[in-house]
Design an enzyme around this catalytic site. Sequence first.
Site, short mmCIF file in Angstrom:
data_model
loop_
_atom_site.label_atom_id
_atom_site.label_comp_id
_atom_site.label_asym_id
_atom_site.label_seq_id
_atom_site.Cartn_x
_atom_site.Cartn_y
_atom_site.Cartn_z
CG ASP A 181 20.46 -116.10 22.36
OD1 ASP A 181 20.83 -116.32 24.01
OD2 ASP A 181 20.05 -116.69 22.29
CG HIS A 243 20.11 -122.15 18.32
ND1 HIS A 243 19.29 -122.48 16.86
CD2 HIS A 243 19.02 -122.07 19.14
CE1 HIS A 243 18.10 -122.28 17.14
NE2 HIS A 243 17.73 -122.30 18.76
#
Length: 694
Positions: A181, A243
Amino acid sequence: MGSGSSVNANYKYSLQKSENAFKAAVLIQRWYRRYVARLEMRRRCTWRIFQSIEYACEQDQIKLHNFFSYLMDHFTPSSSKERDFISRMFVSGESFKEAELEKYCDYESMEVPDSYTGPRLSFPLLPDHATALLEAFKQKQQLHARYVLNLLHETRKHLKQLPNISHVSTCYSEEVTVCGDLHGQLDDLFLIFYKNGLPSPSKSYVFNGDFVDRGKQSLEILIVLFTFLLIYPKEVHLNRGNHEDHMVNLRYGFAKEVMQKYKVHGKKILKMIQNVFCWLPLATLIDQKVLVIHGGISDTTDLDMLEKIQRNKFPLQIKSMYSTFCEMSEQHKVNEEKPRPAQAPSMANRLEFSRWVRQTVQEQIEWCRRLVDISESEEEELTYSSVVSLTDLDGPCWTRQEEWKQILDILWSDPMPQEGCRVNTVRGGGCYFGPDVTGKILEKYNLQFLIRSHECKQEGYEFCHNRKVLTIFSASNYYEIGSNRGAYVKLGPDLVPHFVQYQANKTAHTLTMTQRISRVEESAFRALREKLFAHTSALISAFKAYDKDDTGRITLSNWATAVESVLHLGLPWRMLRPQLVRSTADGMLEYRSWLDDLAVEQRSQEHIQSSLLEVIYRNRSNLETIFRIIDRDHSGLISFEEFHQTWKLFSSHMNIELTDDSINDLVRSIDFNKDGNIDFNEFLEAFRLVKQSQ
């Protein structure tokens, strides 16, 4: 004799001195170990606070999805105009027809003024373009909207030709670097490239999702990654994360970031990004031995199914909302009867039954398309996944729900130390999978280990499941400066992982361990106090259940139990109590006084009552997400029409009969500055005033 006694005395003195020094060393060591142990305990408590609040926020997002799903289930459009509005509000960007999307996001008609001093792109891209972009972003320059849309257009074309599972080999490069991430933290990406080198024919990268949200430079990260993807398509690989989803972006900041940076063309850029996200590959296989996925697996994970499904058909927004809408429209019989499926053949003939299911489903889909005026005049462009599906018509037949769950599991799941597989109630999506589930998947597909991301780790990486699952997280200082390191992992032909850790923030390097933990701890407890304040009313009710005589006092033990019953964060409240509650001699807490202290700490505006401020603290994130959902064109303003149609949706849910004139009066009353639109401050103010009147 005298000399001998003197030597003996010196010996005893030296022995005594050494013994005292040894005891002192033991005492110092014991004190230091206790000191480090206390620091470690503080660090772990702080970590749990941050993660619990983060996951609770994700639960709120799922609840909001479910709320709108419920509304859709109970709302009946009364006209084609309403059907069109609802479908535009909730259907993903992928549903845009090919020609419509190209026309809407037409970049060729945009002129770049001579005054523009930023980088300029021409296609096909070259390494010099990537270098120029990196330098421009370091200087805080912005890429012109024309080039952004052109880049997204080319990226989309490239992604559509990729398989669902990318395949990488260490034979063609010395090593493969896997990053976790990044969450909009461009400095981390710069540091990775500085330490490890830019992507090149000899330097392969896998970026494992969650490129956006939370950080302030998500769009720049996308632009850099997409640029390198087009320059080195065989060396750069991007996996989708949870996301990379429009509804999540509405809540966690990416949509807002794009609109702030590109006020004129922001909604076009967002629409294209929304579509690009649908085409990101779902996983990467390194040397057929290491599976790289964003979240995890479940006991039903099927890589064969993941390779064949059409990934662009499964945006992770409000699930099945479009299908639900089509089913609702059946009630209106818009000049057309629903096709009746032919009688099902016998289950004994599996091939014939499979073909019957496919034909029936196709008929239903075509009928739904006609109901919502989605024409089939255009031929759908052949993509890798659609070709795979066409060549495997005689293979197994999976339901849409089964395929959707496959994607949800690999993007949202987390490992757990216990055996088995259970629903991930903490995040609200995906599952928890144990070491036995990992072992079965590895054995079934002849894999050595899994690499996943999705969870922040203090050291930037962490092994679990007997070193068969590796979590890699590349956003340093994720919760607070000094909270965690970032890391990436390099794999050579031997597939032995080599880790590189880093801190992108210079301040973090100057802090001692004690300073770092104290700073992070202060931030965590500040967030926790906000959470407590936001639930003041519920806490009072919970405290009163233990205060039978209405004394205004409860035991500290009851305080801890009541707080957990309201917040459901799974925190060790008794251990956290000294940081949240002043110590009392008799072990009792005056809970109203304690809540008043929280209100004083949180109150930022004197004229707002604590009760109103509490409600706004608790609901602001949901209110902002709802505002952005209603604000379909991402203009930062809700038009009267958008409000009118959405309020009809809400009033249907609340069984309130309202005429069009009543809704128009309502929207005009919220438009405080009388400019014909509702901005977020007006939206929030209206909510506050309604609550105040109650």
